[in-house]
Enzyme design. Structure first.
Site, PDB file in Angstrom:
ATOM      1  N   GLU A 180      45.643 -22.747   9.911  1.00  0.00           N
ATOM      2  CA  GLU A 180      45.486 -23.377  11.234  1.00  0.00           C
ATOM      3  C   GLU A 180      44.028 -23.740  11.520  1.00  0.00           C
ATOM      4  O   GLU A 180      43.415 -23.272  12.481  1.00  0.00           O
ATOM      5  CB  GLU A 180      46.027 -22.461  12.330  1.00  0.00           C
ATOM      6  N   GLU A 373      55.132 -22.128   8.910  1.00  0.00           N
ATOM      7  CA  GLU A 373      55.400 -21.159   9.973  1.00  0.00           C
ATOM      8  C   GLU A 373      56.334 -21.789  10.991  1.00  0.00           C
ATOM      9  O   GLU A 373      56.125 -22.921  11.419  1.00  0.00           O
ATOM     10  CB  GLU A 373      54.126 -20.746  10.729  1.00  0.00           C
TER      11      GLU A 373
HETATM   12  P1  P53 Z   1      51.703 -14.850  17.522  1.00  0.00           P
HETATM   13  C1  P53 Z   1      48.769 -18.855  18.670  1.00  0.00           C
HETATM   14  C2  P53 Z   1      47.861 -17.822  18.765  1.00  0.00           C
HETATM   15  C3  P53 Z   1      47.351 -17.241  17.625  1.00  0.00           C
HETATM   16  C4  P53 Z   1      47.743 -17.695  16.384  1.00  0.00           C
HETATM   17  O1  P53 Z   1      51.602 -16.259  16.787  1.00  0.00           O
HETATM   18  C5  P53 Z   1      48.664 -18.721  16.282  1.00  0.00           C
HETATM   19  C6  P53 Z   1      49.203 -19.284  17.419  1.00  0.00           C
HETATM   20  C7  P53 Z   1      50.243 -20.329  17.373  1.00  0.00           C
HETATM   21  O2  P53 Z   1      49.918 -21.498  16.845  1.00  0.00           O
HETATM   22  O3  P53 Z   1      49.018 -19.194  15.092  1.00  0.00           O
HETATM   23  C8  P53 Z   1      49.928 -18.706  14.177  1.00  0.00           C
HETATM   24  O4  P53 Z   1      51.531 -13.827  16.472  1.00  0.00           O
HETATM   25  C9  P53 Z   1      49.230 -17.914  13.135  1.00  0.00           C
HETATM   26  C10 P53 Z   1      49.857 -16.593  12.856  1.00  0.00           C
HETATM   27  C11 P53 Z   1      50.517 -16.059  14.097  1.00  0.00           C
HETATM   28  C12 P53 Z   1      51.612 -17.005  14.517  1.00  0.00           C
HETATM   29  O5  P53 Z   1      51.044 -18.243  14.839  1.00  0.00           O
HETATM   30  O6  P53 Z   1      50.598 -14.843  18.522  1.00  0.00           O
HETATM   31  O7  P53 Z   1      48.999 -18.621  11.956  1.00  0.00           O
HETATM   32  O8  P53 Z   1      48.869 -15.755  12.340  1.00  0.00           O
HETATM   33  O9  P53 Z   1      50.998 -14.752  13.976  1.00  0.00           O
HETATM   34  C13 P53 Z   1      52.428 -16.549  15.710  1.00  0.00           C
HETATM   35  O10 P53 Z   1      53.048 -14.794  18.161  1.00  0.00           O
END
Ligand code: P53
Length: 476
Positions: A180, A373
């Site tokens: 990301e 993801e």
């Molecule tokens: P969680 C939001 C915030 C932080 C990471 O998010 C994020 C996102 C969404 O785009 O990105 C990804 O765990 C990331 C993962 C993460 C997943 O989203 O806050 O690549 O590491 O766990 C889900 O619910």
């Protein structure tokens, strides 16, 4: 074509810091991601507003133990194998390989751990897909060089990547450089080991760090292909198209501007140059980064082979400052779309938005895509055997896989594979909670770090197994 391609890569995705734990074992060094606590300070730490350079007694740091996958990976990979995974997306903890980041020699124990893990994957016919940096930066490099503010980071990342490519050239084929990468603009401590002092020009620093990551990504793409021409190198975008709040052209324009903040990163990765709109805007605002002449050559000559992205939700934008003020404090903020339902964490559920986003990316680049993801973070209520009847998760995934199928079969999008986020429950990146669960496999651990860490199958486990076994034909 009526269904998914025959060799479609089904699987799941995790990140080292959210599941491995064992933060100081076998020589592992301290990383930025270790220092993100649960609770109300987490956001300020991730965005670099609040300095957190060492553990303190007031906070709980869930990455220290994660779900202990460092010690339990064999059991976990066996369960992935039982579901029929063709691919397992995971990330390497930089500080297991170079504990400080600027050493001469890598840490053999770290390399051995991943070699064993990859061998375990292949035992089940699972192809590893490796993220080189999933929000991961050695704290020594943060303290000494300011993280990705510094151009020196390109050399350290190059060295680290070269070691991985050499060591794993026969075990890994698919690589992603930065998870990301666009998150650097929203959460720079998480995305780039960058925190701010009071007088810092934050926007300028963020684009400088982004430039360094983009150049580093092109450089290691070059090196990867030299070491093994069969390597497939990808970039990784936090995806999800932005809709205008209304058909007022001002809203449409605002949505376009917000999308550009994200697509800037894939534009550079895929096309190999800064798009005109970015050059103009960054120059106008005095934000254009410092560059070296060879940077543009590298970007141009070494674009990625494929584009990967995460998709959880679409977003909304409005030109009206009164409406925009209502935005809540999520890391990736968005206005509320009145047509959509939301998860318990307020993430709006939009399967058609997934098809739209797949089409946007394919229209824009005509390069193979990889969904790395997608999933639903939800509260699960296990019975005494750890079984969860997670029909809500199945419903979310079913509708999204159907939308993805439409993109492939009806729209002709070239898609390599699909990995759901968190096939086993793990620590949330955004909140640090365990209770925001994504898994097909339940892990007995709570937000305070209590629990046996025992693994058990949820209802979705058998459901996803059937999806894979039928190559996406049977989704009910
Ligand atoms: P969680 C939001 C915030 C932080 C990471 O998010 C994020 C996102 C969404 O785009 O990105 C990804 O765990 C990331 C993962 C993460 C997943 O989203 O806050 O690549 O590491 O766990 C889900 O619910």
């Amino acid at each position: 074509m009526t269904g998914f391609p025959e060799n479609f890569l089904w699987g799941g995705a995790t990140a080292a810091n959210q599941c491995e734990g064992a933060w100081n074992e076998d020589g592992r060094g301290l990383a930025n991601v270790d220092l993100a606590p649960t609770g109300s300070d987490r956001r300020a730490v991730l965005t670099g507003e609040q300095k957190m350079l060492a553990f303190d007694d007031e906070h709980y740091y869930p990455a220290k133990e994660g779900i202990d996958m460092y010690h339990r990976y064999k059991e976990d990979i066996r369960l992935f194998g039982e579901m029929g995974f063709k691919v397992y997306r995971m990330s390497i903890a930089w500080t297991r390989i170079f504990p400080k980041g600027d050493e001469e020699e890598p840490n053999e124990k770290g390399l051995q751990f991943y070699e064993d893990l990859f061998n375990e994957c292949h035992r089940y016919g699972i192809e590893p897909l490796v993220t080189i940096s999933h929000f991961d930066c050695p704290m020594h490099l943060v303290n000494t060089y300011g993280g990705w503010r510094s151009r020196k980071m390109i050399d350290f990342f190059e060295k680290y990547s070269r070691v991985l490519f050499e060591r794993f050239k026969n075990l890994v084929k698919y690589w992603l450089t930065f998870n990301e990468i666009n998150m650097i603009l929203h959460a720079p401590f998480m995305g780039a080991g960058v925190y701010f002092e009071a007088n810092d020009s934050r926007e300028k620093i963020k684009y400088q760090a982004a430039h360094h990551e983009l150049v580093a990504s092109a450089l290691v793409t070059k090196i990867a292909h030299e070491i093994n021409p069969d390597f497939q190198m990808g970039c990784m975008l936090a995806g999800g198209d932005t809709y205008p709040m209304t058909c007022d052209p001002k809203d449409v324009w605002q949505a376009k501007l917000e999308d550009r903040n994200n697509y800037f990163f894939t534009d550079v990765h895929v096309r190999g140059y800064y798009p005109a709109y970015a050059v103009k805007e960054l120059e106008r605002k005095g934000l254009f980064p410092e560059t070296q002449p060879e940077d543009f050559q590298l970007l141009k000559e070494y674009p990625v082979d494929f584009i990967s992205f995460s998709y959880y939700s679409s977003r909304c934008a409005s030109a009206d400052p009164e409406i925009s003020k209502l935005t809540d404090g999520n890391v990736l903020a968005s206005l509320k779309n009145p047509y959509l339902e939301a998860s318990e964490w307020g993430w709006q559920i939009d399967p058609l938005g997934f098809r739209i986003t797949l089409n946007t990316l394919y229209d824009r680049y005509q390069k193979p895509l990889f969904v790395v993801e997608n999933g639903l973070g939800a509260v699960d209520k296990p019975d005494e055997n750890g079984y969860v009847e997670d029909n809500y998760r199945i419903a979310y995934l079913r509708s999204h896989i159907q939308a993805m199928k439409d993109a492939v079969t009806l729209d002709g999008v070239d898609l390599l594979g699909y990995t759901t986020w968190g096939p086993i429950d793990l620590v949330s990146a955004g909140t640090g909670e365990m209770s925001k669960r994504y898994g097909f496999i339940y892990v007995d651990r709570d937000d305070q770090g209590m629990g046996s860490l025992k693994r058990s199958k949820k209802k979705s486990f058998d459901w996803y197994k059937q999806v894979i076994a039928t190559n996406g034909e049977v989704l009910n």
